[in-house]
Scaffold this active site. Sequence first.
Site: not given
Length: 608
Positions: A27, A102, A481, A485, A488, A504
């Site tokens: 986590r 939280g 994606e 990957k 990160e 552009h």
Amino acid sequence: MCGIVGYIGEEQAAPILLDGLSKLEYRGYDSAGVAVYNGEEIQMVKSMGRLKVLNELTHDGAMLPGTVGIGHTRWATHGVPSDANAHPHLNKTGSIVVVHNGIIENYVKLKQQLTRRGYEFRSETDTEVVAHLLDYYYRGNPLEAITRLMHRLEGSYAFGIMFQDHPDEIYAVRKDSPLIVGHADTGSLIASDVPAVLKYTRSVYFIENGEIVRLTREGMQFYNIDEEEISKEPVTIAWDVNAAEKGGYEHFMLKEMYEQPKVVRDTFSPRLKNGDIVIEELGMTDQEIRDIGKLYIVACGSAYHTGMTCKYVFEGLARIPVEVDLASEFRYRNPILDEKTLVIIVSQSGETADSLAALREVKKRGIRVLGIVNVVGSSIAREADNVMYTWAGPEIAVATTKAYSTQLIAQYLLAMKFAKVRGEISQETLEVMLEDLERLPEQMEMLLSNKERIQRFANRYLAAKDVFFIGRGIDYAISMESSLKLKEISYIHSEAYAAGELKHGTISLIEDGTLVAAVLTQEDLFKKTMSNMVEVKTRGACVLAVTVVGNTEVEKNADYVIYIPKTNQYFTNSLAIIPLQLFAYYVSIGKGCDVDKPRNLAKSVTVE
């Protein structure tokens, strides 16, 4: 984000707390701590860094005797990572201890009020306010103090709380931050996610907003915010315990990449019957499907990227207009919704804060919501009108791989189902597509077997500073994606661009040696993207091309080519993403990065 574990029972608590916290490392966290009641007082140990530091300080829990305790892994929000800011937090006498996931939004105001009443603060956290406010309200009745606390707090929270005066109890409280409780043979547990308790029990209760749980060695009682006892039904978790272990792989991420063929098959197989797609959990009649006027796909991160792919799939097959929104933007932009709108919320955890808030906003307007989630019984699963599970099993690595792949499959199935019901494709076309779908697992296995070639190429770019991914249509979504990957887990700056936008401004960033990964799986766009490859190649770029078998023309303008098997044009993401996941993985381990737990990232983003 953050992890909570609590235990009360017959066994020593500290080893169980440390074991449970280790199952929640995915986590994301920067400090950890545990508190255990030893029969006389609450003892607490906490520290910055990984859990191994806490294990060393406590001798794997042996230095903290006692059968009641709570633990926490913290991902810093209020206050820098430090020993002082790590959880748990105590009241002034050390008789009340709190762990918290939280954000308390009104903590500054509460802190000022408590300071005027003589309370002193040792940390910069919002959580310490909770410990002192409980102290202020506590008159011997924990339940009364907790309910008074809840009336004062604004924001999101999941709490684990111990009172020294009540050594045979732990309290758990939840509002907008996930929390589960369960009872095992030797006691009761709380946790912020299922993997922390799988070793001890498969029967868990998902705590709803505003609920309080009193846990004892024998069991638990549930209460609402009015202190009224309520009843709840447990949910049985069917995950294999071994699925949350590495199983001989060096990293969870590699293991989960190799599980993709299986979980993709697990997601589509039960929904294919006699040449047709049967999604019983959809809960929609054929007429309701025909009446859909617009789809919104709302998600965050990689789940958002599956929506970007499936926008092309839904619009191309079912001819339904689709908007894809980042949940954090959708909930604040006052979207135009009507009774013919279907909103699809996509989330691995089913607890993503922004996605859950978007769901609730849509429900307020009376609009139908379909959740596509992996975790059974999660908040999005419970609150959506209908839920389609992806059955990927527990995903431990922070960077998603197999959950992403199963989210794609779920949306392919929906798009084909909608297209058939709305008369946009024939039965013959559907059957051909289903044959291609059923071949995907075998084709994915073939791509995974070529990992050594990709590793050799990845090793050439360990020192890269910038990498660009380009593509058009679905290939642009694949690029998004793939770029995520890489950045990160390897910390290399990486960007995805729609290939047609190069002129552009983006092309000004290309210089000698810059790696550009070009994705070319869409036949109608092949020549267009080929011209973009030439543009970057002539400006000194090194080009990695990912294309379909047979497109040997790309070899003229690419330094390295990865071929994927032929499949339906709408399913190419499921194959093209495999070698690009492997590329990111091998760059990361080559640089010595923590692949499973990248810095500053969390698996389940449960705060805004």
